[in-house]
Design an enzyme around this catalytic site. Sequence first.
Site, PDB file in Angstrom:
ATOM      1  N   LYS A  92      35.783  12.219  43.101  1.00  0.00           N
ATOM      2  CA  LYS A  92      36.185  13.221  42.112  1.00  0.00           C
ATOM      3  C   LYS A  92      37.285  14.059  42.741  1.00  0.00           C
ATOM      4  O   LYS A  92      37.380  14.152  43.972  1.00  0.00           O
ATOM      5  CB  LYS A  92      34.979  14.123  41.795  1.00  0.00           C
ATOM      6  N   GLY A 191      28.317  23.264  23.245  1.00  0.00           N
ATOM      7  CA  GLY A 191      29.659  22.802  23.607  1.00  0.00           C
ATOM      8  C   GLY A 191      30.205  21.864  22.553  1.00  0.00           C
ATOM      9  O   GLY A 191      29.778  20.709  22.446  1.00  0.00           O
ATOM     10  N   GLY A 193      33.150  20.550  22.324  1.00  0.00           N
ATOM     11  CA  GLY A 193      34.413  20.032  22.857  1.00  0.00           C
ATOM     12  C   GLY A 193      34.591  18.560  22.519  1.00  0.00           C
ATOM     13  O   GLY A 193      34.072  18.073  21.502  1.00  0.00           O
ATOM     14  N   VAL A 195      33.375  15.764  23.789  1.00  0.00           N
ATOM     15  CA  VAL A 195      32.157  14.957  23.673  1.00  0.00           C
ATOM     16  C   VAL A 195      31.258  15.524  22.570  1.00  0.00           C
ATOM     17  O   VAL A 195      30.758  14.778  21.726  1.00  0.00           O
ATOM     18  CB  VAL A 195      31.377  14.907  25.011  1.00  0.00           C
TER      19      VAL A 195
END
Length: 366
Positions: A92, A191, A193, A195
């Site tokens: 990452k 959330g 967003g 997804v």
Amino acid sequence: MAAIKTEEKPKINEIYAQMEEMEHEQLVICYDKPTGLKAIIAIHNTVLGPSLGGTRMWHYTNEADAIKDVLRLSRGMTFKASISGLNIGGGKAVLIGDPSLKTEAYLRRFGRFIESLGGRYITAEDMNTQTADMEYIAMETKHVTGLPESKGGGGDPSPVTAYGTYLGMKAAAKKAYGSDSLKGKRILIQGAGQVGKHLAEHLSKEDAILMVADINANRVAKVAASTGAKVVSAASIQDIPMDIFAPCAMGGQLNDQTIPVLTCDIVAGAANNQLDNEQVHARMLMEHGILYAPDFLINAGGLINVYQEYQGNYKKSLAIEKAEKIYDTCLAVFDLATSEGISPHEAALQKALKRIKDIGQLKMSW
Ligand code: NAD
């Protein structure tokens, strides 16, 4: 930029201690004065293959937080790749600063740092980085995936992530309720967003009683308008009666404060690192009778998608087919957890680690 106070500066011995605890291979600190680039790349484990994981851009308040984040996220990628049967390791990257820093030169400089690692780390998009950013990175390195569809890439991986999360949630419903139907279940998505909005679409088609919370009023209003979801306050989600909680925002949402007051039967969402403390909070969920669908297992659709692209000759249908396996893997994990008396998180970890060990031994044997 304000100078970082001495006590917030990460010390090298503390960094090594974290790497030792989480068993990382490599941490790469990148800096470029002309563009203001401050990047940290973490390579957790490359037994199954080169490390792959997105690049997250965030206003970290100090470098210690950025290092902690990249170490935790890269470790999660190792397990995500392993349990999904992919031949890649965990990595990452984080970019420290405001997304407005992302000029062409900034991103290409970052691409050069990735290139310098000779393929040990492959990047893709994550929070605050998009497919268009990957195009600039690709000008300097071939070790990048998640390119726009117009460039032969797989495009935004979020729809596949959402689909896998949806299937993981259905598998959890099958385990908890005996049927995988989500019709009439009160589901709260935290959330709205990339997804969250796609997940809401799947759930709305299945006639779930949908609730959405987001700190961004515009996003949550759009998702509510397109799916019929009820908007609930992002500040007080724990007080809302629900059957299923789907964390799709930031990590660490399952902790000492939230778990005792959660009213749900199931937690199944896409956010990475949902458990504030893996061991403690996986157990605490069990003790509260809440079935937890491990995040790194059910949110693997995006990784499956970018991996498919990195292999060449990208076909969305293949990525979706592979993501569909999340349902059966979840059921197998829940069964293992029941038979061993462990949490689903521990069971998923056990499966992921076993594959790494087995393949590691196989590679050593010839
Ligand atoms: P996103 O940035 O598009 O959406 C996150 C949303 O969460 C935003 O709308 C934001 O306003 C909202 N949010 C932030 N803090 C909140 C809070 N306290 N309460 C309510 N809402 C809040 O991100 P995304 O791509 O949808 O990813 C969501 C999560 O899933 C992240 O944790 C990400 O790491 C993880 N994930 C994403 C993918 C992918 O393919 N995009 C893959 C695997 C995991």
